[in-house]
Design an enzyme around this catalytic site. Structure first.
Site, short mmCIF file in Angstrom:
data_model
loop_
_atom_site.label_atom_id
_atom_site.label_comp_id
_atom_site.label_asym_id
_atom_site.label_seq_id
_atom_site.Cartn_x
_atom_site.Cartn_y
_atom_site.Cartn_z
N LYS A 107 0.93 -1.12 -0.19
CA LYS A 107 0.03 -0.83 0.09
C LYS A 107 0.71 1.33 0.05
O LYS A 107 0.47 2.15 -0.74
CB LYS A 107 -1.10 0.01 1.28
CG LYS A 107 -1.80 -1.51 1.42
CD LYS A 107 -2.85 -1.47 2.36
CE LYS A 107 -2.20 -1.57 3.71
NZ LYS A 107 -1.89 -2.62 3.72
N THR A 108 2.16 1.62 0.77
CA THR A 108 2.67 2.59 1.03
C THR A 108 3.82 2.33 -0.33
O THR A 108 3.78 3.75 -0.99
CB THR A 108 2.81 2.07 2.03
OG1 THR A 108 3.23 2.00 3.23
CG2 THR A 108 4.65 3.82 2.26
N ASP B 240 -1.80 6.29 6.26
CA ASP B 240 -1.19 5.05 7.10
C ASP B 240 -1.97 5.00 8.03
O ASP B 240 -2.78 5.48 8.60
CB ASP B 240 0.21 4.80 6.64
CG ASP B 240 0.34 3.18 6.88
OD1 ASP B 240 -0.78 2.58 6.52
OD2 ASP B 240 0.85 2.37 7.18
N THR C 101 -5.89 -1.39 6.90
CA THR C 101 -5.64 -3.09 6.98
C THR C 101 -7.08 -3.69 7.52
O THR C 101 -7.51 -4.40 7.67
CB THR C 101 -4.49 -3.20 8.35
OG1 THR C 101 -4.57 -2.79 9.58
CG2 THR C 101 -3.19 -3.46 7.96
N ARG D 89 6.64 -8.62 1.06
CA ARG D 89 7.39 -8.05 2.41
C ARG D 89 8.19 -9.61 2.53
O ARG D 89 9.78 -9.30 2.97
CB ARG D 89 6.77 -7.02 3.35
CG ARG D 89 7.36 -6.63 4.54
CD ARG D 89 7.22 -6.02 5.77
NE ARG D 89 6.78 -4.66 5.40
CZ ARG D 89 5.67 -4.08 5.62
NH1 ARG D 89 4.92 -4.62 6.64
NH2 ARG D 89 5.19 -2.53 5.45
#
Ligand code: ADP
Length: 350
Positions: A68-69, A115, A164, A223
């Site tokens: 997302k980031t 975020d 999330t 990640r």
């Protein structure tokens, strides 16, 4: 837990994020996975560019570590405002004043990335509504009787929110985003491609079957894939003359206690708590968290989405239930009522 969790999608520390920075995709064309989202985004970006307008506000939801980031930064690059992205998070904005200075410093077309947007406090959230809708804010200057409200005009910016927990956002907030995307876990072939690119950037040698094995155990999460790759690189350097082979992967994963399905100790202890303490459920999340000595948020954000996706658990109205696959995964005898329990009304996760 005393040891850090290698497969968690959660960000770990600044240093790790910096080293991940080099591995991230920089453009939509370079992006692997999330095909439908990327296609829709390309159209929205092209349309906004053709009209000479800022992009509509974007909301992205999905488990941690799915990009997302990274995608927010890619959008900034695609819009030619890589220097014009401000990054913050819901819990970091405590007062209107803090947000006020960020907002008034934004230029036309700049991006504000928030975020964990579901964790904005109510006052700040309501302050943001007119900023998103009409590019103005009503700011109350303290002092005098009840203070004085001043109306500020803002440059037309784009807010990109990430969460999330889309379900925890207020409807009022959700409705103010013109573009909404749900990021899902990546398939092993997509992760394999991501790992291949990362290995090339890191300059590390590998065998094909080793890459495949890492992708299979990366929990559907880029990640995690990059983190595992770096662990394998260390292991290979010390034990195998620098080449990541299948044997290296198998041995390193054993040391990290990651099993054939990509589950780690925390995942397995969740399943064990549900099965042994609560007879396979239904059990409430608070009860499971208390049994495990973990925070409820940790389990809801970082453990359950993957277990649900793998159909190792279900969420019913009565609580969480272990599936047949969960018993089989732990090598336990499957009780006869397991199908019945799991067929009760299921809730959707997001
Ligand atoms: P989130 O914001 O969803 O928690 P991030 O954007 O921080 O996830 O992604 C975590 C890391 O994973 C990034 O630093 C990046 O290196 C990697 N990553 C995420 N998505 C991709 C992708 N599609 N391709 C390659 N790497 C990715």
């Amino acid at each position: 837990m005393t040891r850090e969790r290698i497969i968690s999608g959660e960000q770990r520390d600044e240093r790790e994020e910096q080293s991940n920075w080099a591995l991230r995709p920089r453009s939509l064309d370079e992006w692997v996975g999330q095909r439908a989202t990327i296609e829709q985004l390309k159209i929205a970006l092209d349309a906004a560019k053709q009209r000479g307008e800022p992009l509509e506000h974007v909301l992205m939801d999905g488990p941690p570590g799915l990009g997302k980031t990274t995608l927010a930064h890619v959008i900034a690059e695609e819009l030619g405002v890589a220097d014009g992205i401000r990054v913050t998070s819901g819990p970091a904005i405590v007062k209107q004043g803090e947000l006020m200075s960020t907002l008034t410093n934004l230029r036309e077309g700049d991006i504000l990335f928030v975020d964990e947007i579901h964790r904005l406090n109510k006052v700040v959230e309501e302050f943001l509504y007119p900023a998103m809708e009409d590019f103005r804010v009503d700011y109350t200057i303290e002092g005098g009787v009840g203070g004085r409200t001043v109306n500020f005009k803002l440059a037309r910016f784009t807010l990109i929110g990430a969460t999330t927990r889309a379900g925890m956002l207020t409807a009022a907030m959700r409705d103010r985003f013109g573009l909404r995307y749900h990021l899902d876990f990546y398939d092993p072939p997509e992760l394999e491609e991501i790992i291949r690119r990362s290995a090339a950037r890191l300059g590390v040698e590998y065998d094909e079957d080793a890459l495949h094995a890492i992708a299979e155990r990366a929990r559907g999460t880029p990640r995690v894939a990059n983190r595992l790759l770096k662990r394998m690189r260390d292991y290979a350097q010390v034990r195998a003359q620098g080449r990541i082979t299948k044997i290296v992967v198998d041995q390193a994963l054993k040391i990290e206690e990651i099993d054939h399905a990509g589950l780690d100790r925390l995942d397995r202890s969740y399943l064990a708590a549900l099965i042994e303490t609560y007879k396979g459920g239904p059990a409430g999340i608070e009860a499971i968290a208390a049994t495990m000595g973990q925070a409820r948020d940790t389990l809801e954000d970082m453990v359950e989405p993957f277990l649900l996706q793998r159909r190792l658990i279900t969420r019913t109205r009565q609580g969480r239930c272990a599936t047949r696959a969960a018993y089989e995964h732990l090598g336990l005898t499957v009780p006869t009522d397991v199908e019945k329990k799991n067929s009760d009304d299921q809730e959707s996760l997001f």
